[in-house]
Design a protein around this motif. Sequence first.
Motif, PDB file in Angstrom:
ATOM      1  N   ASP A 146       0.926  -1.269  -0.069  1.00 39.06           N
ATOM      2  CA  ASP A 146       0.080   0.050   0.004  1.00 39.06           C
ATOM      3  C   ASP A 146       0.604   1.129   0.027  1.00 39.06           C
ATOM      4  O   ASP A 146       1.855   1.310   0.684  1.00 39.06           O
ATOM      5  CB  ASP A 146      -1.033  -0.143   1.130  1.00 39.06           C
ATOM      6  N   GLU A 148       0.059   5.350   0.623  1.00 39.26           N
ATOM      7  CA  GLU A 148      -1.137   5.918   1.184  1.00 39.26           C
ATOM      8  C   GLU A 148      -1.690   7.023   0.082  1.00 39.26           C
ATOM      9  O   GLU A 148      -1.058   7.618  -0.524  1.00 39.26           O
ATOM     10  CB  GLU A 148      -0.786   6.945   2.407  1.00 39.26           C
ATOM     11  N   SER A 202       2.886  -4.021   7.483  1.00 35.53           N
ATOM     12  CA  SER A 202       2.787  -2.927   6.294  1.00 35.53           C
ATOM     13  C   SER A 202       3.825  -3.106   5.162  1.00 35.53           C
ATOM     14  O   SER A 202       3.765  -2.804   4.110  1.00 35.53           O
ATOM     15  CB  SER A 202       2.408  -1.708   6.699  1.00 35.53           C
ATOM     16  N   SER A 203       4.963  -3.943   6.043  1.00 33.00           N
ATOM     17  CA  SER A 203       5.809  -3.753   4.910  1.00 33.00           C
ATOM     18  C   SER A 203       6.180  -5.258   4.001  1.00 33.00           C
ATOM     19  O   SER A 203       6.948  -5.119   2.999  1.00 33.00           O
ATOM     20  CB  SER A 203       7.309  -3.839   5.838  1.00 33.00           C
TER      21      SER A 203
END
Length: 343
Positions: A146, A148, A202-203
């Motif tokens: 993702d 942002e 998230s990584s």
Amino acid sequence: MTLKDLATELGVSTATISNAFNRPDQLSPLLRDRILSEAKRLGYNGPDAKARSLRTGRSSIVAVILAESLTYSLNDAVASEFLSGVAEVLDAHGHTLLLLPGRGHASQPPGSANIADGFIVYGLMPNNKLLSELPSQRPLVSVDFDIEGSPTVHIDDQDASYHIAQHALKTRPERPAVINLRLTKEHCNGRVTAAHTMLPNSSTISRARLAGFHAALTEHGFDADQIPLWNIEENVFDVCSPVITEILDLPTNQRPDLLLCMSDRIALTALTLAEQRGIHVPGELRITGFDGIAEGQYRAPRLTTVRQDSAGKGRVAAKMILGRIPKTQQLLKTELLLGDTCP
């Protein structure tokens, strides 16, 4: 020879010459063939692309920024399938593909990304320097992670790994183990220990796939924290091989009898090395993969795995960039392929 020179030579307007190269539907086939034939004979190669780009503000180039090197990405079955999906859409709509590596990008000419009309970012970048230098006013789509404020293309990695683990655990193993890919902050090509730091959710998609494996293991009464976990730094045979060798050369009473592998390349390496050692698959060792690459389905025993539509990811991302479909969050489906390595 310029466009104007050619128009004078053939006795037609400059607009007619331009249409012959850029809008063939505006001319009869006979006239267009005559113009192109004469242009070739006189050494005119078409309207200047640089001038057209300056005039229109568009280059008809879409850049794919790869998390890995170009060599790795073109050799990796999953990445190359993704790129073929992107190229299929760009070809159909008259656009050119520009590949930029996220690793080692300092060797790229400064501002080389700026000529693109839009950007597809494939996989998590090793750092944000390249992303921060991209023109903010141009469209961007991220794939498998993702960014942002930008649309994304994903599969549900956690759900897919959960379901393949559930299938594997229907026959209860004595010593299950998990082999993941790029899971730790520190370099680790081997057994993961308490001294290693996990990358954040998230990584890396590795965390989502590991969470799916652990959820299934827990439901079947295993303590997920006690399940042996190995990490592999790069999804290629030569890097996978030392880790798999370490696992398969354990004493028989310690060697895993089920390997939940995060990629087909890891699983196929395990299968090859097990066969070399006379370890029967699936009798003594069951193996699952993830990706659904063709190699795993064309050999015997056929690999049990999750198939993700990597080419479909590429097509969806390219259509978003070109404005052919809405720029939204896309979650593509996966398919469980039941092969022979974990019946």
